[in-house]
Structures are given as C-alpha cells and as structure tokens.
Design an enzyme around this catalytic site. Structure first.
Site, PDB file in Angstrom:
ATOM      1  CB  SER A   3      -6.341   3.047   0.283  1.00  9.06           C
ATOM      2  OG  SER A   3      -4.951   3.309   0.237  1.00  9.06           O
ATOM      3  CG  ASP A  57      -1.981   1.077   1.172  1.00 12.21           C
ATOM      4  OD1 ASP A  57      -2.529   1.317   0.086  1.00 12.21           O
ATOM      5  OD2 ASP A  57      -2.268   1.697   2.216  1.00 12.21           O
ATOM      6  CD  GLN A 115      -4.069   1.672  -3.217  1.00  9.62           C
ATOM      7  OE1 GLN A 115      -3.466   2.685  -3.529  1.00  9.62           O
ATOM      8  NE2 GLN A 115      -3.811   1.007  -2.101  1.00  9.62           N
TER       9      GLN A 115
END
Length: 279
Positions: A216, A192, A266
């Site tokens: 996110s 991430d 993502q």
C-alpha cells in the site's frame, strides 16, 4: 494478524503515554511487515481519542512511508490541528525506532442534516449466507490451506459476493460495542484488505503471486452514513488504472439494505519481480 475479533478490539485499544502519544501493540503474525489496515485503524483510534464524542469522523487520508516492523510497538502522535464549531481536524504521525512509517489526516463533523443522494447498490449478488468464504477461495486459488488464512484474518468474516472477484461481503466476526468510533476503526482496518488485488484482476493475477511485489502507498476513506462494522457490508471494488508499477483501486461499501456507507480509494505498489511484461 489478530486471530479473533476480541484480539482486533484489543489491538485498537491503544495505551496512552504521558507524552500525549499513544502506543499500539503488535499481534502475533507470520507476516514480514505490518498490515496497512492495522496502522490505519490504530492511527484513527489515536485521532478519535482526542476529539469530542459528538463529532464523527467523515474522512481520512494516509500515506504509508516505510514498512512497519511486526516485532516493535508503533507510537502514534496526534496533532490537534483545529476544532471549529462544526469540524475538527487531526494529523497523526506513526513511528517506530524514531522513524516515521505513516502519517494520516482525519476530519470530524458534528452530525447535521442536508441534501442526500447516493449510488444504488449493485444487484445480482450472492447472499452472504450462500457466498463462499474468502478462506475457501484463497485455498482453491493458491493451494494453501484455509487454516493459514484464518490464522491471520479470523477477526473478519469475508465472503465472495460476485463472480468477478471484485465484490465481497465483509463484517467483523462477532459483536462490537455500540461505539461509532470503534466501528469506524474496524472498517478502516478492513478496508485495506482485498482492495489492491482489484488492480491485478484485469491481468489474471491474484495477491500473493510471487511474481508481484505489492504494498500500500496511500489510502483514503470517506464515511457517508451510519453503519455497523459487525453487520454485513458489501465491498464493491474497481480498478480504473494500473501504470508505473502502481495499481489504483476504488471501493464502495454498502449496508445490506442498500445504503452507501463509505467510499475508499487506494494506490499501491504492484511491482513485477518475476513477470514477463512482453507476454
């Protein structure tokens, strides 16, 4: 964020509650909300604790629903969806103060042989021992001291591998135990970091720019081949699209000898809050 690899390993070592739930502690941090990679790693640790050790995680898909509070422990509730002859499925709900902040589905497989091919590793890279640390790049780009970065991210060794700003060498900053589940959790944590920034680079903006509100939204990770999270992995990133105040980014993680270990995708919020879009 954890200030050392030991702190990160402790963060991923969840407390099992009598209810079958797990509780994850929070690190010391100046961040206003919980780092998404922490929730990913802890949720995967909770799921993996309910699966037989001969089954290896091969994919996870998670959604970030609410910002996590850095002052409150997170409770993880794994649900045993299915245990078949080859595959196991788990669903994990993460909550704080009775409200769901994240949920994740993960799939595990008994290792088996099959057809094998993969993308080649990019070339023309700066070797890890010659590459600048991300802390020094952060200092040069933002004017903030590299020590500020290290206070939050010293558990990881991250270095710039190419001139485009989309390729990084990344590994745990120390030696990890020989536990594939732990290495998967550390990689989930690390995956991430830096990825959403790839969707800002085409616009000449870096993560941390006060004109952008980043967060996110969802995160998917596929594990293809054996790897060690304490050995160098090349994180090769791209952003096929940005629209609707959302940025979409993908990543490939290669071992230093060229094997494709994992793939990431993502979508995140990159909302302009002080940016003139007519420029």
């Amino acid at each position: 964020m954890p200030e050392s690899l030991e702190d990160l390993v402790d963060l991923l070592d969840l407390e099992k509650l009598d209810t079958g739930q797990f509780r994850g502690r929070q690190p010391q941090t100046s961040a206003q909300r919980v780092f998404g990679g922490q929730v990913l790693g802890q949720a995967l640790a909770a799921a993996s604790a309910t699966v037989e050790p001969d089954r290896i995680v091969h994919s996870l898909h998670g959604y970030f629903l609410r910002p996590g509070d850095t002052s409150v422990p997170i409770v993880y509730e794994p649900e045993l969806i299915r245990d078949g002859r080859s595959f196991s499925s788990r669903r994990v709900v993460a909550s704080q103060n009775g409200k769901t902040i994240f949920y994740m589905s993960a799939s595990y497989q008994v290792p088996e042989r099959g057809l094998d091919h993969s993308d080649p590793m990019p070339t023309d890279l700066v070797p890890p021992d010659e590459a600048p640390t991300l802390a020094s790049v952060f200092e040069a780009a933002s004017g903030r001291k590299a020590e500020d970065w290290n206070k939050e991210w010293a558990a990881l060794d991250v270095r710039l591998a190419g001139l485009t700003g989309r390729q990084f060498w990344i590994r745990a900053a120390g030696k990890l135990a020989d536990d594939p589940a732990l290495h998967a959790c550390v990689l989930a944590y690390a995956s991430d970091l830096t990825l959403l920034g790839a969707s800002l680079l085409p616009h000449g903006i870096i993560i941390g720019d006060k004109r952008i509100q980043p967060a996110s939204i969802d995160h998917a990770l596929w594990f293809h081949r054996e790897f060690r999270a304490d050995e160098w992995l090349l994180y090769d990133q791209a952003s096929p699209s940005a629209s609707g105040a959302r940025g979409f980014a993908t990543g490939r993680l290669f071992t230093q000898d060229g094997r494709l270990a994992a793939s990431v995708a993502q979508e995140g919020l990159i909302r302009p809050v002080g940016l003139d879009l007519d420029d």
